[in-house]
Design an enzyme around this catalytic site. Structure first.
Site, mmCIF file in Angstrom:
data_model
loop_
_atom_site.group_PDB
_atom_site.id
_atom_site.type_symbol
_atom_site.label_atom_id
_atom_site.label_comp_id
_atom_site.label_asym_id
_atom_site.label_seq_id
_atom_site.Cartn_x
_atom_site.Cartn_y
_atom_site.Cartn_z
ATOM 1 C CD GLU A 126 -3.018 -0.964 2.190
ATOM 2 O OE1 GLU A 126 -4.122 -0.635 1.722
ATOM 3 O OE2 GLU A 126 -2.782 -1.116 3.398
ATOM 4 C CG HIS B 220 -2.547 2.762 6.135
ATOM 5 N ND1 HIS B 220 -3.902 3.002 6.078
ATOM 6 C CD2 HIS B 220 -2.395 1.425 5.972
ATOM 7 C CE1 HIS B 220 -4.539 1.851 5.881
ATOM 8 N NE2 HIS B 220 -3.648 0.881 5.811
ATOM 9 C CG HIS C 193 -5.073 -2.096 9.973
ATOM 10 N ND1 HIS C 193 -4.239 -3.160 9.769
ATOM 11 C CD2 HIS C 193 -5.147 -1.457 8.787
ATOM 12 C CE1 HIS C 193 -3.820 -3.161 8.510
ATOM 13 N NE2 HIS C 193 -4.351 -2.139 7.892
ATOM 14 C CG HIS D 191 -8.082 -0.737 4.818
ATOM 15 N ND1 HIS D 191 -7.565 -0.499 3.576
ATOM 16 C CD2 HIS D 191 -7.027 -0.981 5.606
ATOM 17 C CE1 HIS D 191 -6.245 -0.624 3.614
ATOM 18 N NE2 HIS D 191 -5.893 -0.913 4.840
#
Lengths: 244, 244, 244, 244
Positions: free
Chosen positions: D84, D103, D105, D173
């Site tokens: 990603e 980025h 989770h 996501h």
């Protein structure tokens, strides 16, 4: 911001205890990189001790400064001070019975402040919440701000909102807890957080029976006789962790 | 508060195990600076062992005192005792089957006590909760108090509320769990806390199928055969942590 | 309970990895003193490896035993075995694609089992939950029991309930997760727990958009290519902690 | 995937700080085995620095690679890269003001993404959430996928969804947070997670008074002056833990 009049030095044992209180509050999850704890000067009711602008978990005795009640540091020597030292000065001015103060963003309390829901004592450990918490809405005093208590007028407004209670919720910000000693105020900050967490859960379960005012007062008086027990535990944890 | 009649010394291995139980309960989050665990004296059914007034996480064998069922310490030699030792004495008197007791403010149980909601077994690990928990409402017995079980009469009222069950919730205070051994009562205290946490979540999800009474009894009997497995783990954790 | 036919010794690297998987599952909070993880024997599809009856967090390679699919240990030499080894044997028999199994009481999953609410994938990390979880209601098979899968018939019933899925919730008990390798099944057990915790929160917030079946399958396939990354991290944590 | 044009080497202090940011995000629970943080190259606005494909908690300076905005590594020398990386390249292209990106989770944010509920600032610590978070629904752009931002077109769509905000939720996501420096973006990632956790609790309590846009902007500006305080704490934690 510093005054030219020197104050008598504080008792080194009190300075050491204040540094310890900083590290205990971090270890107990009440403060993170932000928040602060102060104690009234042992030799001058018009002064208080507070760390320089730094993370509470790292505070050592040499980081402790002396302030007058207007929030002027007497011994900063160029070190940065907390923007919100006025919380402490103005509460000490308004409340002669108060000798120690914790200001924090203790997490479970934030949702109560954001919804203007008073904390109420769920069990005897939080008897000091008897009668419920006060609320400080800074918008009512100063309109739109950065939420910080960054000048004496805001400090006075916070002290007025606190009134004679032990705890004031600050909408959009956090909370401030007061006590007669460092041991008591740290205890109160820890169990205000715990009570908040458990009150949220109880409200999801059903109708809550809170301690009534007499139960709360009696429980608070009893628990004040047991503070040394938990202080010893908390002290042991942080001194083991740091080797200090 | 001390009697003049000496009791036979307790088995040193039992004293050591009780000190360990204190530290395990702290490591598992069942007690913090408060709460206590006792065991019935191995040589005298009319006595029990309990630490002096201190944080459970710091208890060592030399901190263990002997009490008679009226709550008198036989060997305090000036050391402070817990205000609530009557919980232990009166339950040992009322329940010949009970050989170990944990009193705590284990956090997830507090909201159940505050809303007078019984714990019920959600899974086989908490089969000992079969039939649900008892409730002790101190107001019904003594009106407004500091919530503590601080005399024999309150201890007897608590024992009466407990009845034949394993667990009694104490409104505005905490809970007390009983068992036939230290291993069993520590297990029960840990899984009462876990069941409370999970029962709250399950109630938010939908209709809960609890273990029925037969399932609960069968599960409890099976788990009693597996206590050594988890005791070994818990013991290893606290002895590694303290080097003791 | 032991057979006289010796099986070929398992690959020592696999035995070592299984011991590691035990300690990782403990470190990640999936198992506590209870629960177990197995792997199919690398040289005999009719056997599997599983620790002796002990806390998973303490398992070392010398604690690993070999079992046939009926649950007979070939090398127990008097060591106690898990009551529920039939979970493993019967699933390996029914599912040729399965090479590793975790049975646990992973906490956030318990409320879903107790309310018979399927887990569904909230995010790509739990794509393996696509299509939802199966449910095993032991009452339907055997009436009132101690909830344990303690014989081959119960093991077969559990395997039938699992069907072709990755995860089966066990009402009043816990859950069982299967995979093609230890790395995959440990990953699945960790993220089934995480998904449960987050699904409960999402249901409180509003209408949940779960991954649809195609998204779930695609996400699961991608994540299977990234297992080494997280295994390395988890391995490092437990080897640092134990010095092993 | 690698280009032949060499870029000027990045400042070693920046590389070191990026490795540190990786470990801080792991220590603070924002990333687990997955997630990544990047910083724009100090000598080339058309490049950024990002670790090779590995768990963030284990990243050392020698694991840091240089990428151009198309996601090509200039110095991978065979090392695997994150699937990603296009998140980073396309946001740096679209937002000249952005110099660092996380980025993750991060767990408490997932339920908000799954229910398409914007995060809104509950307290001054999360003033950067003023005006609420953006939402990226990958289905609207690419139909059913594995949810990953695995090519430049998806990266551009994400950057478009982010717009001028600080934070974009990614349905099914996770989330992406941007800032002007590593210190700021790590702070934002930590307090986005905290705000999510507390916002969920506040919504269960009653009507929430969020910071209004002016309060949020003022609070964000003030907190940007205090970043060094918390960075010092977080740095101390991870350097103590690893001895690095």
């Amino acid at each position: 911001m510093s005054t030219t009049i020197m104050t008598t030095s504080a008792d080194p044992a009190l300075v050491e205890k204040l540094a310890l209180a900083n590290r205990i509050l971090y270890d107990q999850g009440i403060v993170d990189g932000f928040g602060h704890v102060s104690v009234r000067h042992d030799a001058s009711a018009g002064h208080f001790l507070l760390a320089r602008n730094m993370a509470p978990g790292l505070v050592a005795p040499e980081d402790i400064l002396t302030f007058d009640l207007d929030g002027n540091a007497t011994d900063a020597r160029g070190r940065r001070v907390y923007l919100e030292r006025f919380i402490h000065g103005e509460i000490y001015r308004a409340r002669a019975d108060v000798h120690a103060i914790v200001h924090s963003h203790s997490p479970s309390v934030i949702p109560f402040a954001a919804t203007r829901t008073p904390l109420r004592p769920l069990y005897h450990m939080s008897g000091f919440l008897g009668g419920g918490t006060a609320l400080f809405e800074i918008r009512d005093v100063a309109g739109n701000t950065d939420l910080l208590v960054r000048d004496p007028a805001l400090g006075r407004a916070l002290a007025a909102a606190l009134g004679a209670r032990s705890t004031v919720l600050m909408r959009g910000h956090g909370s401030t807890v007061v006590g007669t000693s460092l041991e008591q105020v740290v205890y109160r900050a820890v169990y205000a957080e715990m009570n908040a967490r458990l009150q949220l859960q109880a409200l999801a379960l059903g109708e809550v029976t809170y301690l009534n005012d007499e139960e709360a007062a009696l429980a608070a008086a009893t628990n004040d006789t047991q503070l040394a027990r938990v202080w010893e535990l908390w002290k042991r944890r942080v001194t083991l962790a740091t080797g200090a």
